[in-house]
Design a protein around this motif. Structure first.
Motif, PDB file in Angstrom:
ATOM      1  N   THR A   9       0.765  -1.246   0.106  1.00 16.62           N
ATOM      2  CA  THR A   9       0.228   0.209  -0.057  1.00 16.62           C
ATOM      3  C   THR A   9       1.296   1.491  -0.379  1.00 16.62           C
ATOM      4  OG1 THR A   9      -1.757  -1.094   1.340  1.00 16.62           O
ATOM      5  CG2 THR A   9      -2.177   1.430   1.367  1.00 16.62           C
ATOM      6  N   ILE A 103      -2.604   1.277  -3.932  1.00 21.60           N
ATOM      7  CA  ILE A 103      -2.833   2.299  -3.055  1.00 21.60           C
ATOM      8  C   ILE A 103      -2.995   3.022  -1.843  1.00 21.60           C
ATOM      9  CG2 ILE A 103      -3.080   4.752  -3.744  1.00 21.60           C
ATOM     10  CD1 ILE A 103      -2.474   4.982  -6.620  1.00 21.60           C
ATOM     11  N   GLN A 104      -4.697   2.900  -2.189  1.00 19.93           N
ATOM     12  CA  GLN A 104      -5.265   3.108  -0.781  1.00 19.93           C
ATOM     13  C   GLN A 104      -6.263   2.164   0.430  1.00 19.93           C
ATOM     14  OE1 GLN A 104      -8.839   5.493  -2.533  1.00 19.93           O
ATOM     15  NE2 GLN A 104      -7.679   7.305  -1.941  1.00 19.93           N
ATOM     16  N   PRO A 105      -5.863   2.116   1.635  1.00 21.80           N
ATOM     17  CA  PRO A 105      -5.794   1.504   2.680  1.00 21.80           C
ATOM     18  C   PRO A 105      -7.690   1.883   3.351  1.00 21.80           C
ATOM     19  CG  PRO A 105      -4.288   3.712   3.394  1.00 21.80           C
ATOM     20  CD  PRO A 105      -4.488   3.560   1.855  1.00 21.80           C
ATOM     21  N   TYR A 130       3.578  -0.864   3.792  1.00 26.91           N
ATOM     22  CA  TYR A 130       3.311   0.663   3.821  1.00 26.91           C
ATOM     23  C   TYR A 130       4.978   1.249   2.598  1.00 26.91           C
ATOM     24  CZ  TYR A 130       2.623   6.258   4.874  1.00 26.91           C
ATOM     25  OH  TYR A 130       2.405   6.954   4.328  1.00 26.91           O
ATOM     26  N   ASN A 157      -5.601  10.830  -3.341  1.00 24.85           N
ATOM     27  CA  ASN A 157      -5.277   9.957  -3.221  1.00 24.85           C
ATOM     28  C   ASN A 157      -3.797   9.855  -1.782  1.00 24.85           C
ATOM     29  OD1 ASN A 157      -6.837   8.352  -4.225  1.00 24.85           O
ATOM     30  ND2 ASN A 157      -5.748   8.046  -6.168  1.00 24.85           N
ATOM     31  N   CYS A 159      -3.092   8.266   1.122  1.00 28.14           N
ATOM     32  CA  CYS A 159      -2.583   7.560   1.690  1.00 28.14           C
ATOM     33  C   CYS A 159      -1.115   8.114   2.420  1.00 28.14           C
ATOM     34  CB  CYS A 159      -1.324   6.383   0.226  1.00 28.14           C
ATOM     35  SG  CYS A 159      -1.189   5.174   0.991  1.00 28.14           S
ATOM     36  N   ASP A 163      -5.467   7.625   7.091  1.00 30.36           N
ATOM     37  CA  ASP A 163      -5.973   7.127   6.265  1.00 30.36           C
ATOM     38  C   ASP A 163      -5.787   5.594   6.787  1.00 30.36           C
ATOM     39  OD1 ASP A 163      -6.420   9.253   4.515  1.00 30.36           O
ATOM     40  OD2 ASP A 163      -4.416   8.548   3.630  1.00 30.36           O
TER      41      ASP A 163
END
Length: 200
Positions: A9, A103-105, A130, A157, A159, A163
């Motif tokens: 991520t 990309i996004q948690p 991460y 986004n 991140c 998040d």
């Protein structure tokens, strides 16, 4: 021993895809592929990088994750940029170690919740890596931008650690984009999985 679902991520240009392609032993992880409505870019192939599909596919296909990345900028008549991992893609590869580049948690959370709803979490440990963005992240993103509002979407986004907190996720491995440095903790985990595979 449970299999691992590893979530890589981080923002565009943070090294997620490079890590998956070059740092994981061959055959140890299956890389879950997303379907997407975005146009195919030069050098891409359907079924390799993504499953390139139309919007109707997302309306009729059960999905383990589903994201609409340009929702904030969408207007009637514009194409929707939809992404998501089809449930069939996950089910066809159960019993393997899995890796998902996202990309996004919040979409990590979506997939973990899908596993739990389908009572598949008893077969998997979930690990989150991460990937911190490099200083030139938006230079990288600008070079990759190929669609209207692409940079606007990338700007939304974030991140960042908040998040992950908002998604109820703990970060297992912190990856730094300095000289290709890889978390020793993560590589110890990968080595243990590789040993277990050889002993089967």
């Amino acid at each position: 021993m449970k299999n691992t679902l590893l979530f890589c991520t981080g923002l565009s240009g943070s090294g997620k895809s490079y890590f998956v392609r070059n740092s994981l032993p061959d055959g140890l992880f299956y890389n879950l592929k997303s379907a997407t409505t975005r146009p195919m870019r030069d050098g891409e192939c359907d079924g390799r990088e993504y499953y390139f599909r139309d919007e109707a596919f997302f309306d009729i296909t059960p999905m383990a994750t589903r994201l609409w990345v340009n929702a904030a900028f969408w207007r009637p008549g514009m194409p929707k940029w939809l992404y998501g991992v089809p449930a069939a893609e996950v089910r066809a590869n159960l019993g393997k170690n899995l890796v998902y580049d996202v990309i996004q948690p919040r979409y990590v959370r979506d997939m973990i919740d899908w596993f739990r709803r389908n009572e598949l979490d008893r077969f998997y440990n979930f690990r989150v890596a991460y990937f911190l963005a490099p200083e030139n992240n938006f230079d990288v993103a600008a070079r990759r931008a190929s669609m209207p509002n692409d940079m606007d979407v990338r700007t939304t986004n974030t991140c960042n650690p908040v998040d992950f907190i908002n998604a109820g996720l703990e970060i297992d491995y912190l990856m730094r984009p300095v000289n290709g440095q890889i978390s020793n903790k993560l590589m110890r985990h990968v080595a243990a999985l590789n040993r277990a595979r050889r002993q089967r």
